[in-house]
Design a protein around this motif. Structure first.
Motif, PDB file in Angstrom:
ATOM      1  N   LEU A  75      13.577  21.771 -38.718  1.00  6.60           N
ATOM      2  CA  LEU A  75      13.901  22.644 -37.596  1.00  6.60           C
ATOM      3  C   LEU A  75      12.933  23.804 -37.668  1.00  6.60           C
ATOM      4  CD1 LEU A  75      15.963  22.971 -35.346  1.00  6.60           C
ATOM      5  CD2 LEU A  75      17.406  24.220 -36.915  1.00  6.60           C
ATOM      6  N   ALA A  76      12.057  23.883 -36.690  1.00  3.65           N
ATOM      7  CA  ALA A  76      11.098  24.974 -36.674  1.00  3.65           C
ATOM      8  C   ALA A  76      11.712  26.124 -35.882  1.00  3.65           C
ATOM      9  CB  ALA A  76       9.801  24.516 -36.036  1.00  3.65           C
ATOM     10  N   ILE A  77      12.195  27.129 -36.593  1.00  3.35           N
ATOM     11  CA  ILE A  77      12.749  28.287 -35.894  1.00  3.35           C
ATOM     12  C   ILE A  77      11.617  29.266 -35.649  1.00  3.35           C
ATOM     13  CG2 ILE A  77      14.363  30.212 -36.037  1.00  3.35           C
ATOM     14  CD1 ILE A  77      16.181  28.512 -37.662  1.00  3.35           C
ATOM     15  N   PRO A  82      15.302  36.187 -34.535  1.00  2.51           N
ATOM     16  CA  PRO A  82      16.034  36.632 -35.722  1.00  2.51           C
ATOM     17  C   PRO A  82      17.353  35.873 -35.812  1.00  2.51           C
ATOM     18  CG  PRO A  82      16.278  38.250 -33.968  1.00  2.51           C
ATOM     19  CD  PRO A  82      15.441  37.124 -33.417  1.00  2.51           C
ATOM     20  N   LEU A  83      17.669  35.339 -36.979  1.00  6.29           N
ATOM     21  CA  LEU A  83      18.862  34.515 -37.070  1.00  6.29           C
ATOM     22  C   LEU A  83      19.393  34.567 -38.501  1.00  6.29           C
ATOM     23  CD1 LEU A  83      20.310  32.660 -35.021  1.00  6.29           C
ATOM     24  CD2 LEU A  83      19.088  30.749 -36.036  1.00  6.29           C
TER      25      LEU A  83
ATOM     26  N   VAL B  28      10.344  34.581 -25.053  1.00  4.14           N
ATOM     27  CA  VAL B  28       9.603  34.741 -26.306  1.00  4.14           C
ATOM     28  C   VAL B  28      10.001  33.661 -27.315  1.00  4.14           C
ATOM     29  CG1 VAL B  28       9.379  36.254 -28.311  1.00  4.14           C
ATOM     30  CG2 VAL B  28       9.184  37.203 -26.020  1.00  4.14           C
ATOM     31  N   TRP B  29      11.298  33.449 -27.492  1.00  4.28           N
ATOM     32  CA  TRP B  29      11.758  32.456 -28.481  1.00  4.28           C
ATOM     33  C   TRP B  29      11.263  31.066 -28.155  1.00  4.28           C
ATOM     34  CZ3 TRP B  29      17.386  34.556 -27.812  1.00  4.28           C
ATOM     35  CH2 TRP B  29      17.492  35.780 -28.475  1.00  4.28           C
ATOM     36  N   ARG B  30      11.225  30.761 -26.856  1.00  6.99           N
ATOM     37  CA  ARG B  30      10.820  29.416 -26.449  1.00  6.99           C
ATOM     38  C   ARG B  30       9.322  29.304 -26.234  1.00  6.99           C
ATOM     39  NH1 ARG B  30      14.467  26.142 -22.841  1.00  6.99           N
ATOM     40  NH2 ARG B  30      16.451  26.259 -23.870  1.00  6.99           N
ATOM     41  N   ARG B  31       8.597  30.358 -26.530  1.00  3.12           N
ATOM     42  CA  ARG B  31       7.135  30.373 -26.337  1.00  3.12           C
ATOM     43  C   ARG B  31       6.772  29.995 -24.911  1.00  3.12           C
ATOM     44  NH1 ARG B  31       3.897  29.462 -31.534  1.00  3.12           N
ATOM     45  NH2 ARG B  31       5.337  30.340 -33.024  1.00  3.12           N
ATOM     46  N   VAL B 146      25.451  30.920 -25.501  1.00  6.86           N
ATOM     47  CA  VAL B 146      25.541  30.080 -26.700  1.00  6.86           C
ATOM     48  C   VAL B 146      24.882  28.710 -26.505  1.00  6.86           C
ATOM     49  CG1 VAL B 146      27.176  28.832 -28.162  1.00  6.86           C
ATOM     50  CG2 VAL B 146      27.451  31.282 -27.785  1.00  6.86           C
ATOM     51  N   PRO B 147      25.192  27.978 -25.412  1.00  5.35           N
ATOM     52  CA  PRO B 147      24.488  26.712 -25.224  1.00  5.35           C
ATOM     53  C   PRO B 147      22.972  26.879 -25.086  1.00  5.35           C
ATOM     54  CG  PRO B 147      26.190  27.002 -23.535  1.00  5.35           C
ATOM     55  CD  PRO B 147      26.272  28.169 -24.440  1.00  5.35           C
ATOM     56  N   LEU B 148      22.573  27.943 -24.398  1.00  4.79           N
ATOM     57  CA  LEU B 148      21.145  28.200 -24.205  1.00  4.79           C
ATOM     58  C   LEU B 148      20.463  28.481 -25.548  1.00  4.79           C
ATOM     59  CD1 LEU B 148      19.159  28.284 -21.924  1.00  4.79           C
ATOM     60  CD2 LEU B 148      19.817  30.623 -21.444  1.00  4.79           C
ATOM     61  N   LEU B 149      21.144  29.263 -26.372  1.00  3.17           N
ATOM     62  CA  LEU B 149      20.592  29.606 -27.688  1.00  3.17           C
ATOM     63  C   LEU B 149      20.508  28.357 -28.561  1.00  3.17           C
ATOM     64  CD1 LEU B 149      19.604  31.944 -29.401  1.00  3.17           C
ATOM     65  CD2 LEU B 149      21.954  32.374 -30.098  1.00  3.17           C
ATOM     66  N   THR B 150      21.537  27.519 -28.507  1.00  3.57           N
ATOM     67  CA  THR B 150      21.534  26.288 -29.299  1.00  3.57           C
ATOM     68  C   THR B 150      20.406  25.372 -28.843  1.00  3.57           C
ATOM     69  OG1 THR B 150      23.932  26.501 -29.404  1.00  3.57           O
ATOM     70  CG2 THR B 150      23.004  24.421 -30.154  1.00  3.57           C
ATOM     71  N   ALA B 151      20.238  25.242 -27.525  1.00  4.90           N
ATOM     72  CA  ALA B 151      19.180  24.382 -26.996  1.00  4.90           C
ATOM     73  C   ALA B 151      17.801  24.947 -27.315  1.00  4.90           C
ATOM     74  CB  ALA B 151      19.339  24.200 -25.492  1.00  4.90           C
ATOM     75  N   THR B 152      17.711  26.285 -27.434  1.00  6.57           N
ATOM     76  CA  THR B 152      16.441  26.907 -27.779  1.00  6.57           C
ATOM     77  C   THR B 152      16.060  26.589 -29.220  1.00  6.57           C
ATOM     78  OG1 THR B 152      16.794  28.697 -26.214  1.00  6.57           O
ATOM     79  CG2 THR B 152      15.269  29.127 -28.013  1.00  6.57           C
ATOM     80  N   LEU B 153      17.060  26.600 -30.105  1.00  6.39           N
ATOM     81  CA  LEU B 153      16.812  26.266 -31.509  1.00  6.39           C
ATOM     82  C   LEU B 153      16.303  24.839 -31.638  1.00  6.39           C
ATOM     83  CD1 LEU B 153      19.781  27.596 -33.613  1.00  6.39           C
ATOM     84  CD2 LEU B 153      17.366  28.043 -33.954  1.00  6.39           C
ATOM     85  N   SER B 154      16.992  23.920 -31.004  1.00  7.54           N
ATOM     86  CA  SER B 154      16.617  22.516 -31.071  1.00  7.54           C
ATOM     87  C   SER B 154      17.363  21.738 -30.000  1.00  7.54           C
ATOM     88  CB  SER B 154      16.954  21.956 -32.450  1.00  7.54           C
ATOM     89  OG  SER B 154      17.144  20.566 -32.388  1.00  7.54           O
TER      90      SER B 154
END
Lengths: 256, 265
Positions: A75-77, A82-83, B28-31, B146-154
């Protein structure tokens, strides 16, 4: 009733078929390992089972209300995200602090809930992924090369943890690996893939199957025996069978 | 001391900063910086279309930004959404918009206003549209956080938890289009992406959780909007660029502080 069952499952990547004609099922409490060389369709199969990959043909049926605990290959965070470990474990559903502490413990970790995910070592990171999967109280735990990047003792201890988790929770475990010698002995059933199902059955039978030996050679026999030394358990009835519909496209000359 | 139009400008700037901050965190998180660029640059094309068809500018910008965002999402889903392709789309949209605007006969258009924003000319009606858009974006993000953040992670991790990553992505695309449409009056098509990305990036060193980062970004964005407005009065500089410059200054300071703390710790 099967937790997940596929019939004639065919998967494609960019128009190219990576896996064809897979009939697969996993039942409650089973440990099944999928082995196969790189590019054999292992990860694609897992992704189709969790619903992330739409089949090009055939069907995937999941039991109603099935809770899946998924541990991805990696998993590339992004560094900009920040997490803390605790925040990660609470995605997508919130859990109490006690549950989180218990899940971390079950995954073999100290209480590092307040640490940043980016600061974890490779082994800790994989165990946090496992802890997150456990918090979902899964009916089935799906692990995709979960020990990539771990050294051999680290991988072995990770898999011992998985066995302990299965004992405690009674969930089914489906894992993909090419750490054959570590993984296979702990499995009830092994599925060997190379663009299709080459062979399938108990670890001993798969390890001695000509199809498997053609793919992986015989070099893992010693290590497998070594590992079995400390883990003795009995297996169910012989479910080993060969698939003789080998496609000429999928030669077996690959060697490890 | 404060004239009415200054209060309107301040409220407009604050509103846009409030919506742009949490959305900018996801960008930013999702580039997706280029994605933001392409969508906001396409806004100019929307302006031209709206003026040509005699429609409200807000509606034209919203429609074109949405179309652009959906187009890019579809392209990236097929594996050709490369960096270069996004760059081509972003700048082609901007150039096409400029050309299209020049074709409009008989309409005296303040092109600068659409490129760099015209926050001091925000009317009470504009303000209502801006805040309605801001409320919608903030509500959308809070609802899907929350779903958006989860989908952003993976995406796969989200899928295994029963979340459809493509749907979340589409919702984010919608929020982006709305933000672009309401922000064009405040900072202009050229600098909307800056308002998304810079406060979020400046907030990163101070945040330990995603939620904290969004809140800090909103504070930095809001302060930059108000501070930029005051500075532009004091020095008679264009307001939109002044707001972005101030945010960039905050970014430099915060990143240096973060780096200093990183080497000390």
């Amino acid at each position: 009733m099967a937790l997940i069952e596929t019939r004639g499952l065919t998967l494609a990547h960019g128009g190219q078929i990576v896996l064809r004609g897979v009939d697969f099922r996993i039942d409650k409490g089973e440990i099944v390992t999928i082995v196969g060389p790189n590019g054999s369709g292992k990860s694609s199969l897992l992704r189709a089972l969790i619903g992330a990959l739409v089949p090009a043909g055939g069907t995937v049926a999941r039991a109603r209300g099935l809770r899946i605990g998924y541990v991805p290959q990696s998993l590339a965070i992004d560094a900009t995200l920040p997490l803390t470990v605790a925040r990660f474990l609470n995605l997508p559903s919130r859990h109490g602090a006690a549950d989180i502490a218990a899940a971390l413990d079950k995954a073999g970790l100290p209480d590092l809930a307040e640490q940043q995910m980016a600061g974890l070592s490779g082994g800790q990171f994989q165990r946090v992924l496992l802890a997150r999967a456990l918090l979902a109280r899964p009916d089935i735990l799906i692990l995709d090369e979960a020990t990539q990047g771990l050294d051999q003792p680290g991988a072995a201890s990770f898999y011992r943890q998985i066995e302990a988790v299965r004992r405690d929770l009674g969930c089914a475990v489906l894992m993909v690996s090419h750490d054959l010698h570590v993984v296979m002995a702990a499995s009830d059933r092994v599925l060997c893939l190379n663009g299709h199902v080459c062979c399938e059955g108990t670890p001993e039978l798969v390890a001695s199957a000509p199809e498997y030996r053609a793919l992986f050679g015989t070099g893992t026999q010693g290590a497998l025996a070594l590992y079995r030394h400390e883990h003795s358990h009995s297996h169910g009835p012989d479910r080993h069978h060969h698939h003789h519909d080998h496609d000429p496209d999928h030669g077996h000359e690959a060697q490890n | 001391m404060l004239d009415d139009f200054v209060i309107r400008a301040a409220l407009a700037g604050l509103g846009v900063a409030l919506a742009a901050a949490p959305l900018g965190c996801f960008v930013v998180w999702r580039r997706m910086a280029y994605f933001g660029d392409a969508t906001s640059h396409a806004a100019l094309l929307g302006v031209a279309l709206a003026l040509a068809l005699d429609l409200p500018v807000f509606g034209g910008v919203l429609a074109v930004a949405l179309a652009m965002a959906v187009l890019i999402t579809a392209l990236s889903g097929r594996g050709i959404g490369s960096d270069a392709l996004l760059g081509v789309i972003a700048h082609a949209a901007l150039a096409l918009g400029l050309v299209a605007v020049s074709f409009l006969p008989g309409v005296r258009i303040d092109l600068m206003g659409y490129l760099f924003g015209d926050i001091l000319a925000v009317s009470a009606g504009d303000l209502a549209v801006i805040w309605a858009g801001v409320a919608l974006v903030v509500a959308l993000l809070a609802w899907r956080w929350v779903p958006l953040l989860t989908a952003t992670l993976s995406p796969d991790l989200a899928q295994a938890s029963g979340i459809a990553p493509r749907r979340e992505q589409l919702l984010m695309t919608l929020a982006l289009a709305i933000t672009v449409a309401v922000a064009i009056k405040v900072v202009g098509a050229l600098l909307i992406a800056a308002l998304l990305i810079i406060p979020a990036a400046a907030a990163r060193p101070f945040a330990r959780t995603p939620e904290a980062m969004a809140v800090i970004a909103a504070i930095i964005g809001g302060a930059s909007a108000l501070g930029g407005l005051m500075l532009s009065f004091a020095f008679d500089t264009p307001t939109g660029p002044t707001i972005v410059s101030l945010a960039a200054a905050v970014f430099v300071v915060s990143t240096s502080l973060g780096a200093a703390r990183g080497t000390a710790g």
